[in-house]
Motif scaffolding. Structure first.
Motif, PDB file in Angstrom:
ATOM      1  N   GLN A 395      53.066  28.468  23.353  1.00 14.62           N
ATOM      2  CA  GLN A 395      53.005  28.140  24.516  1.00 14.62           C
ATOM      3  C   GLN A 395      54.660  28.481  25.243  1.00 14.62           C
ATOM      4  N   ASN A 396      55.519  28.142  24.469  1.00 10.61           N
ATOM      5  CA  ASN A 396      56.642  27.984  24.771  1.00 10.61           C
ATOM      6  C   ASN A 396      57.228  29.721  25.061  1.00 10.61           C
ATOM      7  N   LEU A 397      56.641  30.390  23.815  1.00 11.09           N
ATOM      8  CA  LEU A 397      57.047  31.765  23.808  1.00 11.09           C
ATOM      9  C   LEU A 397      56.461  32.451  25.209  1.00 11.09           C
ATOM     10  N   ALA A 398      55.429  32.086  25.668  1.00 13.70           N
ATOM     11  CA  ALA A 398      54.646  32.645  26.580  1.00 13.70           C
ATOM     12  C   ALA A 398      55.457  32.424  27.911  1.00 13.70           C
ATOM     13  N   ARG A 399      56.215  31.633  28.043  1.00  7.98           N
ATOM     14  CA  ARG A 399      56.887  31.261  29.378  1.00  7.98           C
ATOM     15  C   ARG A 399      58.210  32.261  29.293  1.00  7.98           C
ATOM     16  N   THR A 400      58.056  33.197  30.454  1.00 10.17           N
ATOM     17  CA  THR A 400      59.178  34.521  30.198  1.00 10.17           C
ATOM     18  C   THR A 400      60.037  34.314  31.309  1.00 10.17           C
ATOM     19  N   ASP A 401      59.773  33.256  32.204  1.00  2.68           N
ATOM     20  CA  ASP A 401      60.753  33.321  33.270  1.00  2.68           C
ATOM     21  C   ASP A 401      62.037  32.499  33.060  1.00  2.68           C
ATOM     22  N   ASP A 402      63.062  32.765  33.792  1.00  6.42           N
ATOM     23  CA  ASP A 402      64.303  32.556  33.303  1.00  6.42           C
ATOM     24  C   ASP A 402      64.745  31.118  33.288  1.00  6.42           C
TER      25      ASP A 402
END
Length: 891
Positions: A395-402
């Protein structure tokens, strides 16, 4: 009889001392001059009376001046109280007691500190009045008095808790028995300061556990439960600290309450105050370290793991965030430099594990503690934590925004933290995980780049093992080049992480690095030109030294030497003899000299001479720093001795001409007798190395070397410095092989020290036991006639130790000794024959034909001596596998 006249200060003396103290606490004053004046005043016998008068009765003087008087008094008491005139001692004691409850908190605190220091000198029996005064204050119901007394008791408990738990003539009970019930009552005080001091006092007793606390344990535990949700963060932190200490040293006390405690700790782990959460977080590692049943934690994992993960996210005030903004153009600050410690050379030791410390700023915080907790949990619960953890990581790796970079960074840190414990469950997915991590080496956020370096290094073993798998070599090349790029990053944190990660990869990859040597060296030397003097340069030296250890003689090619030696030699020439930046360079040269072997000869002369000069100048600095022009620092000696060992190992007999023209022999003997263990350890390692390659140059002082080395093997010396004993033992064995009968004067002395080591190996390090067995064998080989009459004292323990040693030339030497001794006294070893058979069966294969035939002779000799039935009887006592292996000796 008239009362003795009380001491009174003189007005002028008081004024002068006040003026001096005002100057002392002023930031702009000439401290050296003031210090001289204070020294002058301290010659007066009643100077400390003035100081206590100012502290206790200095109304009208500033609080700062009174505190300064108190702190100066504290230091003076430490040094001179015992030699003071008795009236002064009595005056100081009597003035301190009424101030325990002073209205000003700063004065109370200073008085508590002075009382604690004085108490450490006179103890309970020397100051009975103190306990009467403290007791009176505790019962006064006046907040200042209660707080002052608790502050003094807390400081005494912190420094010498056991002193309050002794019987004293003149007191009906031990002081702690009197104080304990009153202190426990303060757990319910409406004043947070008293609750905090009470908890702090009793927590000091968890380790020593006086009966007063043991008998009040239920009340103490109930108090902890009641204070777990206290409004004061300081109190909540001390409650967590108590649970952590109890689980570490008294787990049985907590066991009946474990479920409730774990629930409270889990809540505290989410506390809004980071210090409380950090203290609570220590509980998880402590729980696992004392081997409590894992089942007690299992039900909490689904809530604990998300808590740890959210606490691993960088806090907004984390110092590392400011660091991450600094690129390489910022100069290093002194506080960025961790103190470095050189590990003295140890013969026969395995290379130590690195402590995977990904953070340059060496501050323990909630993030690091949570990551350490996750690491420990992964080692206890293994793959069982993955069903809870992996969805959170994904879930954390999928969050690609800055804005979510910190969460992404945490996911990468988590993958590194579980690399050891969850390797089995992760194994099928590792190719994808590593493939996912590689692009993050080029992430725009520096802290993601740095943590990716660390996490990839945690999977080094897998990365190297996968070289033969499909895409394995391609993946390895990408990681290698990715880390080399990051070594040249513009961000200092990333440079550091990449160098450390690369050193870890080098250790695993070893000869696989050979095809890449040119590009590796070009990158490392490019970084060498680019890095600043300090922290990262040290880590770069380590990466270069590790490369030399990993590829060995492959480095000895002109095209490689031309890349890395000229810059190192230039730096070597630039650095002064007193510059501590020499340490990592000396270590790096040690690895390079060993790797290049004879190839280092062209650089050896100036390096050898510099080491000699460093040892000489430090030995002078020890006696006369002014003449030496620098303060003594023994690390220069240790690093120089180790580099000389590296030269001896690399150059072999090629070092002989250098030793012959120097005074190394005399310097080395001095170092072997040094009072510092690490100097003796490195000196004895060098003694062993020189014994191998040029024993002739030790000859004029041979008996002195032998006597000094033998002295390190006494039972007390082994206890005090086992690594020194290890090197001494090894050096004596090396000398024995080279000098033969000349070792006779110390043989019996050495053997009498080695036998207890072999007979009681419990708790001693493996290296010392192996070296003791080998040296005993070498002494038996060169002096069998001296050793043989005594062999029944040590044969069984010795043979047991020989079984543990891996096949190599040192084991061969030991067995030559065994055969020589048995040949000299065959009947003396009959009682230990089963042990001798087990030792002979421990070989996988004896490579030396001569030794193989000696062992055959011994075995067949005993078979003839015992006759068939006696031999069969002996064989019946052995394991079938041992009997089977003995067949290769023709019996």
């Amino acid at each position: 009889m008239a009362a003795p006249a009380l001491w009174q200060p003189q007005e002028q003396g008081l004024r002068e001392i006040c003026t001096l103290l005002e100057a002392h606490i002023s930031p702009n004053s000439d401290q050296a001059r003031i210090w001289q004046q204070l020294q002058h005043y301290s010659q007066f016998p009643d100077f400390n009376n003035y100081l206590v008068f100012l502290l206790a009765r200095g109304e009208g003087k500033s609080i700062e001046v009174r505190q300064a008087a108190g702190l100066l008094l504290k230091n003076n008491l430490r040094a001179t109280f015992s030699s003071m005139p008795v009236p002064s001692q009595q005056y100081i004691k009597s003035e301190l007691l009424p101030c325990i409850g002073a209205t000003n908190r700063a004065i109370r605190s200073t008085v508590g500190t002075v009382i604690s220091v004085l108490f450490q000198i006179v103890r309970v029996a020397g100051w009975i009045e103190l306990f009467q005064a403290l007791h009176k204050c505790l019962d006064s119901n006046d907040l200042d008095h209660m707080e002052g007394a608790m502050d003094a008791i807390y400081k005494i408990c912190e420094d010498v808790p056991e002193e309050l738990d002794i019987d004293v003539a003149g007191l009906p009970e031990r002081p702690i028995n009197v104080f304990m019930p009153r202190i426990l009552q303060f757990f319910q005080s409406p004043h947070a300061s008293l609750r905090k001091l009470a908890l702090g006092c009793i927590n000091q007793y968890i380790v020593v556990m006086p009966s007063a606390l043991y008998m009040s344990m239920d009340q103490y535990l109930q108090g902890l439960f009641n204070l777990a949700k206290d409004p004061s963060a300081d109190v909540r932190k001390l409650v967590c600290s108590a649970w952590v200490q109890l689980i570490e040293v008294r787990p049985s006390i907590l066991e009946p309450h474990l479920k409730n405690v774990t629930e409270l700790i889990l809540q505290a782990n989410k506390d809004s105050d980071d210090e409380v959460a950090l203290e609570a977080c220590e509980f998880w590692s402590a729980y696992c370290d004392v081997s409590m049943p894992p089942e007690g934690l299992r039900e909490f994992l689904p809530r604990l793991i998300p808590t740890l993960l959210s606490n691993m996210v960088y806090a907004d005030d984390d110092e590392s965030l400011a660091d991450a903004e600094e690129d390489e153009s910022f100069p290093d600050r002194d506080q960025d430099l961790k103190p470095r410690f050189h590990a003295s050379r140890l013969h026969g030791s395995e290379t130590g594990e690195d402590d995977d410390d990904d953070d340059a700023v060496n501050v323990w915080n909630l993030r690091k503690c949570s990551a350490a907790g996750l690491d420990v949990l992964s080692n206890v619960f293994g793959d069982n934590i993955l069903p809870t953890l992996m969805p959170l990581i994904e879930q954390n790796l999928a969050r690609t925004d800055d804005d979510s970079w910190k969460e992404r960074e945490t996911a990468v840190l988590s993958l590194g933290a579980i690399a050891e414990g969850c390797i089995a469950g992760l194994y099928p997915h590792l190719p994808q995980i590593v493939a996912f991590l590689i692009p993050l080496l080029d992430d725009k956020f520096p802290l993601i780049r740095s943590i990716t370096c660390w996490t990839l290094s945690r999977y080094s073993k897998f990365i190297v093992q996968s070289l033969d798998h499909p895409n394995g070599r391609e993946q390895f090349d990408k990681i290698l080049m990715g880390l080399l790029r990051r070594i040249l990053d513009t961000n200092k944190r990333v440079q550091e992480a990449a160098c450390s990660a690369f050193a870890t990869l080098e250790e695993e990859a070893a000869e696989e690095l050979v095809p890449h040597l040119e590009v590796i060296l070009q990158h490392l030397m490019c970084a060498y030109g680019k890095y600043q003097q300090k922290r990262n340069l040290r880590i770069l030296y380590d990466a270069l030294g590790t490369l030399a250890d990993a590829v060995g003689a492959e480095l000895n090619q002109a095209k490689y030497l031309d890349i890395f030696m000229p810059p190192l030699i230039t730096k070597w020439q630039q650095l002064q003899n007193s510059d501590k930046d020499l340490f990592p360079l000396l270590e790096c040269f040690t690895s390079i000299a060993q790797a290049l072997g004879p190839g280092f000869a062209q650089f050896a002369e100036p390096v050898f001479q510099r080491c000699i000069n460093l040892i000489q100048s430090q030995q002078l600095a020890k006696i006369d720093p002014t003449a030496a022009g620098s303060l003594y620092d023994r690390e220069f000696i240790v690093c120089s001795l180790d580099l000389l060992s590296g030269l001896a190992e690399g150059l072999g007999a090629g070092i002989e001409s250098l030793v012959a023209q120097s005074n190394l022999r005399d310097l080395l003997l001095q170092c072997c007798m040094d009072e510092a263990a690490d100097v003796r350890q490195s000196a004895l390692a060098l003694l062993g190395d020189l014994s191998r390659v040029c024993p002739i140059h030790l000859h004029p002082r041979l008996q002195e070397f032998l006597t000094v080395a033998a002295k390190q093997l006494s039972p007390q010396s082994v206890k005090d410095a086992v690594s020194v004993a290890n090197n001494a033992c090894w050096a004596i064995g090396e000398l024995a092989i080279k000098i033969g009968k000349e070792i006779e004067p110390v043989v019996i002395n050495v053997v009498s020290c080695l036998v207890p080591i072999l007979k009681s190996p419990e708790g001693l390090n493996k290296s010392l036991i192996e070296n003791s067995a080998i040296t005993l064998g070498r002494l038996s080989w060169v002096c069998p006639d001296i050793m043989a009459p005594h062999m029944d004292h040590f044969m069984q323990a010795w043979c047991s130790a020989l079984c543990m040693i891996r096949d190599d030339f040192e084991k061969e030497d030991a067995f030559h000794g065994l055969c020589a001794m048995v040949a000299a006294n065959p009947s003396g070893a009959v009682g230990s024959l089963a042990y001798i058979c087990q030792a002979c069966a421990s070989w996988t294969e004896i490579k030396s034909e001569g030794l193989h035939s000696e062992v055959c002779q011994i075995m067949n000799g005993y078979k003839q001596l015992l006759g068939n039935s006696g031999w069969e009887q002996c064989m019946a006592t052995l394991e079938p596998a041992v009997v089977q292996r003995l067949a290769r000796y023709g019996v």
